[in-house]
Design an enzyme around this catalytic site. Structure first.
Site, mmCIF file in Angstrom:
data_model
loop_
_atom_site.group_PDB
_atom_site.id
_atom_site.type_symbol
_atom_site.label_atom_id
_atom_site.label_comp_id
_atom_site.label_asym_id
_atom_site.label_seq_id
_atom_site.Cartn_x
_atom_site.Cartn_y
_atom_site.Cartn_z
ATOM 1 N N ASP A 143 0.819 -1.222 0.000
ATOM 2 C CA ASP A 143 0.000 0.000 0.000
ATOM 3 C C ASP A 143 0.851 1.270 0.000
ATOM 4 O O ASP A 143 0.415 2.310 0.467
ATOM 5 C CB ASP A 143 -0.962 0.028 1.200
ATOM 6 C CG ASP A 143 -1.841 -1.195 1.282
ATOM 7 O OD1 ASP A 143 -2.460 -1.532 0.265
ATOM 8 O OD2 ASP A 143 -1.916 -1.812 2.355
ATOM 9 N N LYS B 184 2.426 1.965 -5.194
ATOM 10 C CA LYS B 184 3.101 1.394 -6.371
ATOM 11 C C LYS B 184 2.357 1.711 -7.654
ATOM 12 O O LYS B 184 2.963 1.884 -8.707
ATOM 13 C CB LYS B 184 3.242 -0.124 -6.198
ATOM 14 C CG LYS B 184 4.171 -0.533 -5.067
ATOM 15 C CD LYS B 184 4.298 -2.031 -4.944
ATOM 16 C CE LYS B 184 3.014 -2.694 -4.480
ATOM 17 N NZ LYS B 184 2.619 -2.316 -3.111
ATOM 18 N N GLY C 284 -3.926 -4.347 -4.365
ATOM 19 C CA GLY C 284 -4.744 -3.277 -4.933
ATOM 20 C C GLY C 284 -3.895 -2.061 -5.242
ATOM 21 O O GLY C 284 -3.038 -1.672 -4.447
ATOM 22 N N HIS C 285 -4.103 -1.473 -6.401
ATOM 23 C CA HIS C 285 -3.424 -0.237 -6.775
ATOM 24 C C HIS C 285 -4.476 0.806 -7.108
ATOM 25 O O HIS C 285 -5.438 0.523 -7.818
ATOM 26 C CB HIS C 285 -2.544 -0.423 -8.018
ATOM 27 C CG HIS C 285 -1.432 -1.404 -7.842
ATOM 28 N ND1 HIS C 285 -0.670 -1.482 -6.704
ATOM 29 C CD2 HIS C 285 -0.946 -2.359 -8.671
ATOM 30 C CE1 HIS C 285 0.242 -2.430 -6.841
ATOM 31 N NE2 HIS C 285 0.082 -2.985 -8.024
ATOM 32 N N GLN D 64 1.719 -6.220 -3.034
ATOM 33 C CA GLN D 64 2.036 -6.222 -1.608
ATOM 34 C C GLN D 64 3.367 -5.497 -1.344
ATOM 35 O O GLN D 64 3.654 -4.519 -1.988
ATOM 36 C CB GLN D 64 2.053 -7.654 -1.038
ATOM 37 C CG GLN D 64 0.726 -8.349 -0.996
ATOM 38 C CD GLN D 64 0.417 -9.098 -2.270
ATOM 39 O OE1 GLN D 64 1.284 -9.604 -2.963
ATOM 40 N NE2 GLN D 64 -0.851 -9.192 -2.588
#
Length: 427
Positions: free
Chosen positions: A13, A16, A40-41, A223
């Site tokens: 988080d 990225k 998640g991005h 991650q």
């Protein structure tokens, strides 16, 4: 060699997606090499916000080919839903490539994940319940289903039977759940075959040929370093290798082809899920970081745990990844604090420790040793160069750079695509 690895240098988080998107216009391929839809991005383009879970962030860059590598585990329904959502918003997804060797998250993997986590009670890991861990376990146990298996019904049926032989025993006798029918699973998986067919490729060959032809390839980890199955805060980790070495095995390229390894560092620290977190805050400062930083998991929707910057884990990330650069994100979130604590070491059993302890017990007992740095009150979101930042913000970034062991080459001063200060070019 024009190959770069971009990964999280904390617990994930870190931003990225923003970093990958920033580079997307300059690279030819962006490759996810591990993880699944537990990552998640969030990418902000103009006034549009995109939440990506399984797709590489480069899918938002028109000239870029996004690739899902062999080290990724793929939930077909999630992937197709994500593609459909982007298509509806006018994003061209036709260039996507998926490795035929990537493993598929089956319905029974999701079931096992959820019932196992529930069964653990207070000892739960904090998984997303999306079947990631059980799918990787099947891969290691050699009963996994790969994308290429969708195109041979006989092999697919044999593999599903082999996997369910044991899992149905566990589900019915240990968890008191109903057994899962082989035919039902096979039928459900075959539905995806035609829909995924246009994207399936020998991505190892494609990527190595691209590098041989001087194309720029960016490998994007999900991650973060401290969630790596080997090098993270085990057992509170993910089921794959987000560290730099995972790019080689998860995409099928040799380490000699990688020229730069970029670590993404948030200007403070967050994590989602259970596990030790030395700088975690339970006061008004922690709540302010959560609120100002919008710290809610992109995939899970869970509030992120927030704390001050931890230079110990940053140094560790530099070492295990061989980081050549840092991208410092969310510096703007710290605007308004008179003083900002930074963890420079730990105290463990009365002793000062400046490196990450290898012992899980010691890390659980680690107490942060803080150094106070002066804060700033000026709005930095419009800064276009390092010199535009207030002196205290410059000094904060320089201090983090010195403590972390690699140069900071870019700084995020806001969520937008253009709200980034580029100090040194990554390419």
């Amino acid at each position: 060699m024009p190959a770069l690895v971009l990964l999280g240098a904390q617990w994930g988080d870190e931003g990225k997606g923003k970093a990958t998107d920033l580079l997307g216009g300059s690279v030819d391929y962006v490759v996810r090499y591990q993880g699944g839809n537990n990552a998640g991005h969030t990418v902000v383009v103009g006034d549009q916000k995109y939440a990506l879970h399984l797709l590489p962030s480069g899918i938002l860059s028109p000239g870029c080919t996004p690739v899902i590598g062999n080290g990724v585990v793929v939930d077909p329904s999630v992937l197709l839903s994500e593609l459909s959502g982007l298509n509806e918003r006018g994003v061209d997804t036709s260039k996507l490539l998926i490795s035929g060797n990537a493993h598929i998250i089956t319905p029974y993997n999701v079931t096992v994940d959820k019932v196992t986590e529930r069964f653990l009670g207070k000892r739960k890991i904090g998984t997303t319940g999306r079947g990631i861990g059980p799918t990787y376990a099947d891969k290691i146990n050699r009963v996994g289903i790969r994308v290429q298996d969708l195109y041979d019904e006989s092999i697919l049926t044999q593999k599903v039977e082999a996997a369910l032989d044991v899992k149905n025993q566990i589900l019915t006798k240990l968890y008191n759940r109903r057994a899962i029918a082989v035919d039902q699973v096979v039928e459900e998986l075959l539905v995806y075959a035609d829909k995924l067919a246009p994207y399936v490729a020998d991505t190892v060959l494609v990527l190595n040929q691209a590098l041989e032809n001087d194309k720029v390839v960016l490998f994007e980890g999900g991650q973060g370093t401290l969630l790596d199955i080997d090098h993270g805060t085990y057992p509170f980790v993910t089921s794959s290798n987000p560290t730099a070495g995972g790019a080689c095995t998860g995409a099928g390229v040799g380490p000699t082809k990688i020229s730069r390894v970029i670590g993404i560092l948030k200007a403070y620290t967050t994590r989602v899920g259970a596990g030790p977190f030395p700088t975690e805050l339970f006061d008004e400062d922690g709540e302010a970081l959560r609120r100002i930083g919008g710290e809610k998991g992109v995939t899970t929707g869970r509030d992120r745990r927030c704390g001050w910057f931890d230079a110990v884990i940053a140094r560790y990330a530099t070492r295990v990844n061989g980081l050549t650069d840092f991208f410092l994100t969310k510096l703007d979130v710290l605007t308004g604090w008179e003083q900002i604590p930074v963890c420079v070491a730990y105290e463990i059993d009365g002793k000062r420790v400046e490196e990450l302890p290898y012992s899980q017990t010691d890390f659980h007992h680690a107490k942060p040793v803080y150094e106070m740095l002066p804060g700033w009150s000026e709005d930095i979101s419009k800064a276009k160069s390092f010199s535009d930042l207030p002196k205290n913000a410059q000094d904060y970034a320089k201090a983090l750079e010195e403590m972390s062991g690699a140069p900071i080459s870019a700084i995020g001063v806001g969520p937008g695509r253009n709200e980034t200060i580029e100090i040194n070019s990554f390419i």
